[in-house]
Design an enzyme around this catalytic site. Structure first.
Site, short mmCIF file in Angstrom:
data_model
loop_
_atom_site.label_atom_id
_atom_site.label_comp_id
_atom_site.label_asym_id
_atom_site.label_seq_id
_atom_site.Cartn_x
_atom_site.Cartn_y
_atom_site.Cartn_z
N GLY A 144 68.60 -4.59 26.25
CA GLY A 144 68.74 -3.56 24.97
C GLY A 144 69.03 -2.03 25.74
N ASN B 185 63.05 -4.46 26.98
CA ASN B 185 63.34 -3.19 26.13
C ASN B 185 63.97 -3.49 24.75
OD1 ASN B 185 63.67 -0.04 25.32
ND2 ASN B 185 65.83 -1.20 25.46
N SER C 81 54.79 -0.69 21.13
CA SER C 81 54.79 0.44 20.19
C SER C 81 53.61 0.77 19.86
CB SER C 81 55.45 0.15 19.07
OG SER C 81 55.60 0.91 18.09
N TYR D 174 56.93 -6.55 12.98
CA TYR D 174 56.97 -5.61 13.93
C TYR D 174 55.80 -5.34 14.53
CZ TYR D 174 58.49 -1.77 16.90
OH TYR D 174 58.74 -0.88 17.74
N ALA E 40 52.70 -6.69 14.70
CA ALA E 40 52.20 -8.05 15.14
C ALA E 40 53.06 -8.42 16.58
CB ALA E 40 52.18 -9.05 14.23
N LYS F 8 54.41 -6.64 18.68
CA LYS F 8 54.13 -5.59 19.69
C LYS F 8 52.60 -5.92 20.02
CE LYS F 8 58.33 -3.42 19.87
NZ LYS F 8 58.98 -3.60 21.29
#
Ligand SMILES: NC(=O)c1ccc[n+]([C@@H]2O[C@H](COP(=O)([O-])OP(=O)(O)OC[C@H]3O[C@@H](n4cnc5c(N)ncnc54)[C@H](O)[C@@H]3O)[C@@H](O)[C@H]2O)c1
Length: 237
Positions: free
Chosen positions: A7, A75, A127, A140, A142, A144
């Protein structure tokens, strides 16, 4: 020294690429977006592969073309906020596939070449959302949290390869710019103990530190770079 940044064609990943080049690394970028990938190739002159990190066979094939690797930066990440009652399961599966399975794919297939390096490390992007428990984030946060658990697990499993994670708070990137339009920038800035949202260099310089020998005794850690957002509830004066 050779680093792979997934990314890396825009946003935080792009700044990480720039920072690691300044530190003397040669860089390979994996990214799904051909336009931004070509711009990054033109800017940095680095090696690029247009791939989706969630597709195991593509990751395996691309990594097999690397001659050496010292630092892997996982990333690439996506977020699709949706409330639970109306969310689309297939959309949320793409969040899990990109964030967690993408990190798993890249780390698994990079491992044999990371093991050939005298001093190698993996840095995963998590995050602040994994700790702040906002409603409506779908998978999202979860995903991370899973990345943080894998970071600690792999630090034990892969030692002496160091494995750490960096957790940005609110950072303005191409991917998040729409969250900061109008009054939102001021409102969001005021919600941060340090009274500003982050920029991509706030994150990239911590990644640079974790990729360097200065952090040689740090492994299994999650470092939040969030202006204090995950430190707790702000006081009332
Ligand atoms: N920006 C923030 O506020 C913030 C906060 C916390 C965590 N993060 C994390 O930081 C990382 C980068 O975020 P950003 O804001 O720079 O995002 P961004 O959307 O600006 O950039 C993400 C990059 O990843 C690439 N990508 C997406 N899916 C991919 C896939 N399947 N395979 C390969 N490449 C893929 C995109 O093409 C893009 O170049 C993510 O993991 C994100 O979860 C960002």
């Amino acid at each position: 020294m050779q680093a792979l940044v997934t990314g890396g064609a825009q946003g935080i990943g792009y700044k990480i690429v720039e920072s690691l080049i300044n530190d003397g690394f040669s860089i390979t970028i994996f990214d799904i977006n051909p336009e931004t990938l070509n711009k990054a190739k033109a800017s940095f002159g680095c090696e690029v592969f247009e791939i989706d990190v969630s597709i195991e066979s593509d990751v395996k094939e691309a990594i097999s073309q690397l001659q050496s690797l010292d630092v892997l930066i996982n990333n690439a990440g996506i977020w699709k906020p949706e409330p639970l009652d109306t969310l689309d399961i297939d959309i949320q599966k793409t969040v899990w596939e990109t964030n967690v399975i993408g990190t798993l794919n890249c780390t698994k297939y990079a491992l044999p070449i990371l093991e050939q390096s005298d001093s190698s490390c993996v840095i995963n992007l998590t995050s602040a959302a994994s700790r702040t428990n906002s409603p409506g984030l779908g998978m999202y946060a979860a995903s991370k949290a899973a990345i943080e658990t894998l970071t600690r697990q792999w630090s034990l499993e892969l030692a002496p390869i160091r494995v750490n994670a960096v957790g940005p708070g609110m950072v303005i990137t191409e991917g998040t710019a729409s969250n900061y339009e109008g009054k939102a920038l001021e409102l969001r800035s005021n919600a941060v103990p340090l009274k500003r949202v982050g920029d991509t260099s706030d994150i990239a310089q911590v990644v640079s530190f974790l990729a360097s020998p200065k952090s040689r005794y740090i492994t299994g850690q999650v470092i939040f770079v969030d202006g204090g957002v995950t430190a707790g509830a702000p006081g009332h004066n």
